[in-house]
Design a protein around this motif. Structure first.
Motif, PDB file in Angstrom:
ATOM      1  N   LEU A 501      65.554  32.656  46.232  1.00  0.00           N
ATOM      2  CA  LEU A 501      66.697  33.438  46.709  1.00  0.00           C
ATOM      3  C   LEU A 501      67.646  32.612  47.563  1.00  0.00           C
ATOM      4  CD1 LEU A 501      64.908  36.794  47.642  1.00  0.00           C
ATOM      5  CD2 LEU A 501      66.214  36.259  45.579  1.00  0.00           C
ATOM      6  N   LYS A 502      67.182  31.482  48.125  1.00  0.00           N
ATOM      7  CA  LYS A 502      68.020  30.657  48.995  1.00  0.00           C
ATOM      8  C   LYS A 502      68.599  29.458  48.263  1.00  0.00           C
ATOM      9  CE  LYS A 502      65.940  31.748  53.474  1.00  0.00           C
ATOM     10  NZ  LYS A 502      65.311  31.186  54.692  1.00  0.00           N
ATOM     11  N   GLY A 503      68.442  29.423  46.952  1.00  0.00           N
ATOM     12  CA  GLY A 503      68.937  28.288  46.198  1.00  0.00           C
ATOM     13  C   GLY A 503      67.964  27.125  46.244  1.00  0.00           C
ATOM     14  N   GLY A 504      68.320  26.061  45.577  1.00  0.00           N
ATOM     15  CA  GLY A 504      67.465  24.892  45.548  1.00  0.00           C
ATOM     16  C   GLY A 504      66.387  25.017  44.485  1.00  0.00           C
ATOM     17  N   ALA A 505      65.451  24.088  44.531  1.00  0.00           N
ATOM     18  CA  ALA A 505      64.376  24.075  43.541  1.00  0.00           C
ATOM     19  C   ALA A 505      63.363  25.174  43.860  1.00  0.00           C
ATOM     20  CB  ALA A 505      63.693  22.712  43.532  1.00  0.00           C
ATOM     21  N   PRO A 506      62.869  25.847  42.846  1.00  0.00           N
ATOM     22  CA  PRO A 506      61.854  26.880  43.102  1.00  0.00           C
ATOM     23  C   PRO A 506      60.546  26.246  43.556  1.00  0.00           C
ATOM     24  CG  PRO A 506      62.095  26.526  40.745  1.00  0.00           C
ATOM     25  CD  PRO A 506      63.180  25.725  41.414  1.00  0.00           C
ATOM     26  N   PRO A 507      59.761  26.935  44.374  1.00  0.00           N
ATOM     27  CA  PRO A 507      58.468  26.379  44.809  1.00  0.00           C
ATOM     28  C   PRO A 507      57.498  26.286  43.633  1.00  0.00           C
ATOM     29  CG  PRO A 507      58.680  28.663  45.517  1.00  0.00           C
ATOM     30  CD  PRO A 507      60.012  28.263  44.954  1.00  0.00           C
ATOM     31  N   LYS A 508      56.601  25.324  43.715  1.00  0.00           N
ATOM     32  CA  LYS A 508      55.580  25.173  42.682  1.00  0.00           C
ATOM     33  C   LYS A 508      54.645  26.377  42.720  1.00  0.00           C
ATOM     34  CE  LYS A 508      51.872  22.083  41.160  1.00  0.00           C
ATOM     35  NZ  LYS A 508      51.077  20.883  41.505  1.00  0.00           N
ATOM     36  N   PHE A 509      54.293  26.876  41.538  1.00  0.00           N
ATOM     37  CA  PHE A 509      53.393  28.039  41.508  1.00  0.00           C
ATOM     38  C   PHE A 509      52.309  27.844  40.457  1.00  0.00           C
ATOM     39  CE2 PHE A 509      56.213  29.044  38.017  1.00  0.00           C
ATOM     40  CZ  PHE A 509      55.431  29.767  37.116  1.00  0.00           C
ATOM     41  N   SER A 510      51.218  28.557  40.632  1.00  0.00           N
ATOM     42  CA  SER A 510      50.118  28.571  39.659  1.00  0.00           C
ATOM     43  C   SER A 510      49.786  30.023  39.331  1.00  0.00           C
ATOM     44  CB  SER A 510      48.880  27.856  40.215  1.00  0.00           C
ATOM     45  OG  SER A 510      48.403  28.526  41.373  1.00  0.00           O
ATOM     46  N   GLN A 511      49.190  30.226  38.166  1.00  0.00           N
ATOM     47  CA  GLN A 511      48.851  31.574  37.714  1.00  0.00           C
ATOM     48  C   GLN A 511      47.390  31.628  37.301  1.00  0.00           C
ATOM     49  OE1 GLN A 511      51.346  33.154  34.623  1.00  0.00           O
ATOM     50  NE2 GLN A 511      49.947  34.820  34.131  1.00  0.00           N
ATOM     51  N   ARG A 512      46.694  32.666  37.739  1.00  0.00           N
ATOM     52  CA  ARG A 512      45.316  32.913  37.340  1.00  0.00           C
ATOM     53  C   ARG A 512      45.266  34.218  36.559  1.00  0.00           C
ATOM     54  NH1 ARG A 512      42.856  32.030  43.419  1.00  0.00           N
ATOM     55  NH2 ARG A 512      43.215  29.784  43.588  1.00  0.00           N
ATOM     56  N   THR A 513      44.572  34.203  35.442  1.00  0.00           N
ATOM     57  CA  THR A 513      44.478  35.390  34.593  1.00  0.00           C
ATOM     58  C   THR A 513      43.024  35.631  34.237  1.00  0.00           C
ATOM     59  OG1 THR A 513      46.646  34.923  33.635  1.00  0.00           O
ATOM     60  CG2 THR A 513      45.243  36.481  32.452  1.00  0.00           C
ATOM     61  N   GLN A 514      42.553  36.861  34.412  1.00  0.00           N
ATOM     62  CA  GLN A 514      41.174  37.169  34.038  1.00  0.00           C
ATOM     63  C   GLN A 514      41.023  38.647  33.707  1.00  0.00           C
ATOM     64  OE1 GLN A 514      38.327  36.527  37.162  1.00  0.00           O
ATOM     65  NE2 GLN A 514      39.444  37.733  38.671  1.00  0.00           N
ATOM     66  N   LEU A 515      40.147  38.876  32.737  1.00  0.00           N
ATOM     67  CA  LEU A 515      39.724  40.230  32.360  1.00  0.00           C
ATOM     68  C   LEU A 515      38.246  40.329  32.707  1.00  0.00           C
ATOM     69  CD1 LEU A 515      40.050  42.963  30.749  1.00  0.00           C
ATOM     70  CD2 LEU A 515      39.351  41.672  28.735  1.00  0.00           C
ATOM     71  N   VAL A 516      37.864  41.338  33.499  1.00  0.00           N
ATOM     72  CA  VAL A 516      36.472  41.503  33.916  1.00  0.00           C
ATOM     73  C   VAL A 516      36.021  42.928  33.611  1.00  0.00           C
ATOM     74  CG1 VAL A 516      36.637  39.771  35.726  1.00  0.00           C
ATOM     75  CG2 VAL A 516      37.113  42.150  36.278  1.00  0.00           C
ATOM     76  N   THR A 517      34.721  43.111  33.497  1.00  0.00           N
ATOM     77  CA  THR A 517      34.161  44.440  33.273  1.00  0.00           C
ATOM     78  C   THR A 517      33.765  45.051  34.605  1.00  0.00           C
ATOM     79  OG1 THR A 517      31.990  43.437  32.924  1.00  0.00           O
ATOM     80  CG2 THR A 517      33.304  43.909  30.961  1.00  0.00           C
ATOM     81  N   GLU A 518      34.229  46.256  34.840  1.00  0.00           N
ATOM     82  CA  GLU A 518      33.801  47.008  36.019  1.00  0.00           C
ATOM     83  C   GLU A 518      32.639  47.930  35.663  1.00  0.00           C
ATOM     84  OE1 GLU A 518      36.276  48.652  39.712  1.00  0.00           O
ATOM     85  OE2 GLU A 518      36.668  49.764  37.862  1.00  0.00           O
ATOM     86  N   SER A 519      32.727  48.593  34.519  1.00  0.00           N
ATOM     87  CA  SER A 519      31.628  49.408  33.996  1.00  0.00           C
ATOM     88  C   SER A 519      31.752  49.416  32.471  1.00  0.00           C
ATOM     89  CB  SER A 519      31.694  50.844  34.552  1.00  0.00           C
ATOM     90  OG  SER A 519      30.719  51.666  33.937  1.00  0.00           O
ATOM     91  N   TYR A 520      30.724  48.879  31.819  1.00  0.00           N
ATOM     92  CA  TYR A 520      30.760  48.759  30.348  1.00  0.00           C
ATOM     93  C   TYR A 520      29.369  49.123  29.845  1.00  0.00           C
ATOM     94  CZ  TYR A 520      32.718  46.797  26.002  1.00  0.00           C
ATOM     95  OH  TYR A 520      33.238  46.620  24.742  1.00  0.00           O
ATOM     96  N   GLN A 521      29.224  50.314  29.252  1.00  0.00           N
ATOM     97  CA  GLN A 521      27.898  50.825  28.906  1.00  0.00           C
ATOM     98  C   GLN A 521      27.870  51.444  27.516  1.00  0.00           C
ATOM     99  OE1 GLN A 521      26.843  53.555  32.106  1.00  0.00           O
ATOM    100  NE2 GLN A 521      25.616  51.962  33.070  1.00  0.00           N
ATOM    101  N   VAL A 522      26.682  51.428  26.939  1.00  0.00           N
ATOM    102  CA  VAL A 522      26.387  52.205  25.732  1.00  0.00           C
ATOM    103  C   VAL A 522      25.465  53.329  26.174  1.00  0.00           C
ATOM    104  CG1 VAL A 522      25.446  52.165  23.403  1.00  0.00           C
ATOM    105  CG2 VAL A 522      26.563  50.125  24.324  1.00  0.00           C
ATOM    106  N   VAL A 523      25.939  54.566  26.098  1.00  0.00           N
ATOM    107  CA  VAL A 523      25.209  55.698  26.674  1.00  0.00           C
ATOM    108  C   VAL A 523      24.641  56.591  25.581  1.00  0.00           C
ATOM    109  CG1 VAL A 523      26.554  55.667  28.786  1.00  0.00           C
ATOM    110  CG2 VAL A 523      27.346  57.030  26.862  1.00  0.00           C
TER     111      VAL A 523
END
Length: 523
Positions: A501-523
């Motif tokens: 927002l202030k101009g100049g070069a954007p800061p370096k960034f990293s991205q983390r992506t994950q899919l996890v199971t909270e509850s996964y059952q065969v009932v």
């Protein structure tokens, strides 16, 4: 008819198993059983012996005697009928009719005797009914154990999160101590000035008294002062030492749990506690989706729910003057919800996440995964959306139960650290696993068979496992629990760029992506 005791003795009169049905001292029953071999005559055809007080009704069984001790007024025909039923029951619970086999299955035999004889009188039951009554399970007991186990797992998760927070606090305090007392004072003044600017009493809060009302339904933009001093910094050294001590005690507690066999670090359940080292880039964005699925054992989908979040972590306050440009797959089933302090019009029109007030930065130093900017949810009844299906086929044949389990994975995701947990009946030994794609482990404490596959990709989209256990009801093997993680998500949420927002070069960034199971059952 009154049966005083039902016993199994050796040929010499040694009591192997004895169940008394009337009040009787141990000395008396041992005396009656010890006298029995001396009363048996050789060459006699009948199988009963009488004394002045009691009658012995017996039947030789290989190396032992099956013996009923009754009073003399009992009906001999009913006694013989009871003896015949017991002679059929005993081989059901002890395959070898010798001293070792009888002693090994003593408790099972006593329980079976109780089903045949009640208060000295024979019950009208069959061998099949006796076996059914002895193996009958309690739904309330199973429910209680499930609730208890869920509380234990929840407590362990809380413990691991707290331990990680303490370790992170220790690292941050170490960095602050290197900067010296003057650095701490300057940071304290910066926090105080930031709080006064924003119209708040303490902490770094993204909002002002006249600006935004933050409700309990969404994530707070408040940043927890994780190891950072408040506006009034007076004694920086002493208080920090005590908190570092707490971290050491927490680590010792984790080590003691590991020594007792509890899996702490090596747990393959994808969770925040095992998720990531502290961020090193100026800006870190975390995309996480939690999966809740309930599959029916006979086929079909009972529940499918995906809940996702996009979180932001900023290390330095100067890097907080940014906007986040995002991209997604555009799935119409996914419903998005932004934080109240995010400009909704900007997000709707250009998929940009930015503050309503561009003069105020995103706060720095957030704990955990950071500041929640965006939430979304996806629900479906389409079984094809399920990333992993499990089929379990238990079948009883004779004295064994054959269980065949197979999995089929969708091509949408490559699944990591897959663990399929199958509940088993109470076993003395591990089940006989005849075939498995992957690895298996038997948890004898919880009576669970864990099937592990390190990675499911295009080379192994399907797999199976077969094992054999003693005869058991097929419902024992449910519910089957599954846990795994993946590096891609249903929303395919990605951060395209960071806009300064202030101009100049954007800061370096990293991205983390994950899919996890909270509850996964065969009932």
């Amino acid at each position: 008819m009154v049966v005083l005791a039902a016993s199994i003795t050796s040929k010499s009169g040694k009591a192997l198993v004895s169940r008394q049905f009337v009040e009787m001292s141990r000395i008396r029953i041992e005396g009656l059983l010890a006298a029995f071999p001396k009363l048996i005559g050789s060459g006699k055809q009948h199988t009963y012996v009488e004394t002045e007080n009691v009658r012995y009704v017996y039947q030789p069984m290989e190396g032992v005697y099956l013996l009923l001790v009754t009073n003399k007024q009992s009906n001999i025909l009913e006694d013989l009928d009871t003896l015949r039923l017991l002679s059929k029951v005993v081989p059901e619970y002890s395959a070898s009719l010798d001293e070792e086999g009888i002693c090994k299955n003593a408790f099972e035999l006593i329980f079976a005797f109780d089903e045949v004889i009640s208060l000295g009188h024979k019950e009208n039951v069959t061998v099949a009914q006796v076996r059914q009554y002895c193996e009958m399970e309690s739904h309330e007991e199973r429910l209680h154990k499930l609730v208890l186990q869920s509380k234990i797992n929840e407590t362990k998760d809380v413990m691991k999160r707290k331990a990680n927070e303490i370790d992170k606090s220790k690292i941050e305090r170490g960095k602050l101590e290197k900067g010296g007392y003057s650095a701490l004072q300057s940071m304290g003044r910066m926090d105080s000035g930031f709080s006064n600017d924003m119209g708040i009493s303490s902490g770094n809060t993204f909002g002002s008294g006249s600006g935004f009302g933050i409700t309990s339904e969404v994530d707070s933009f408040s940043t927890k002062s994780k190891g950072r001093p408040s506006a009034a910094v007076t004694a920086p050294a002493k208080g920090m030492g005590m908190k570092l001590g707490k971290s050491q005690r927490a680590n010792q507690f984790l080590e003691s749990l590991k020594a007792e066999g509890e899996v702490i670090v090596e747990d393959v359940r994808p969770s925040k506690a095992a998720a990531a080292p502290p961020p090193t880039d100026p800006v870190t964005l975390t995309v996480e989706e939690k999966l809740n699925v309930a599959l029916k054992r006979d086929g079909g989908l009972a529940n499918f729910d995906v809940q996702g979040t996009l979180s932001l972590q900023v290390l330095n306050q100067d890097d907080g003057f940014i906007q986040v440009q995002i991209e997604s797959a555009g799935n119409p089933e996914i419903k998005f919800k932004t934080h109240p302090n995010i400009n909704k019009e900007l997000f709707s029109s250009e998929n940009i996440l930015g503050s309503k007030d561009p003069t105020r930065p995103f706060p720095a130093g957030q704990s955990g995964d950071g500041l929640g900017l965006l939430k979304w949810r996806m629900q479906s009844k389409d079984e094809s959306a399920v990333p992993l299906t499990i089929n379990c086929w238990p079948s009883v044949s004779g004295n064994e139960t054959y269980v065949s389990i197979e999995y089929e994975a969708s091509s949408m995701f490559d699944l990591q650290n897959v663990v399929i947990s199958v509940p088993l009946p109470a076993l003395r030994e591990a089940p006989n696993v005849r075939q498995v794609d992957g690895e298996w482990r038997f948890d004898s404490r919880n009576s669970i068979l864990e099937w592990s596959i390190l990675l499911i990709d295009n080379s192994n989209r399907s797999g199976s496992m077969e094992f054999v256990v003693p005869p058991a009801d097929t419902s024992v093997f449910f519910p089957i629990s599954v846990r795994f993680s993946a590096t891609s998500t249903f929303s395919d949420m990605k951060v395209a760029s960071i806009v300064p927002l202030k101009g100049g070069a954007p800061p370096k960034f990293s991205q983390r992506t994950q899919l996890v199971t909270e509850s996964y059952q065969v009932v």
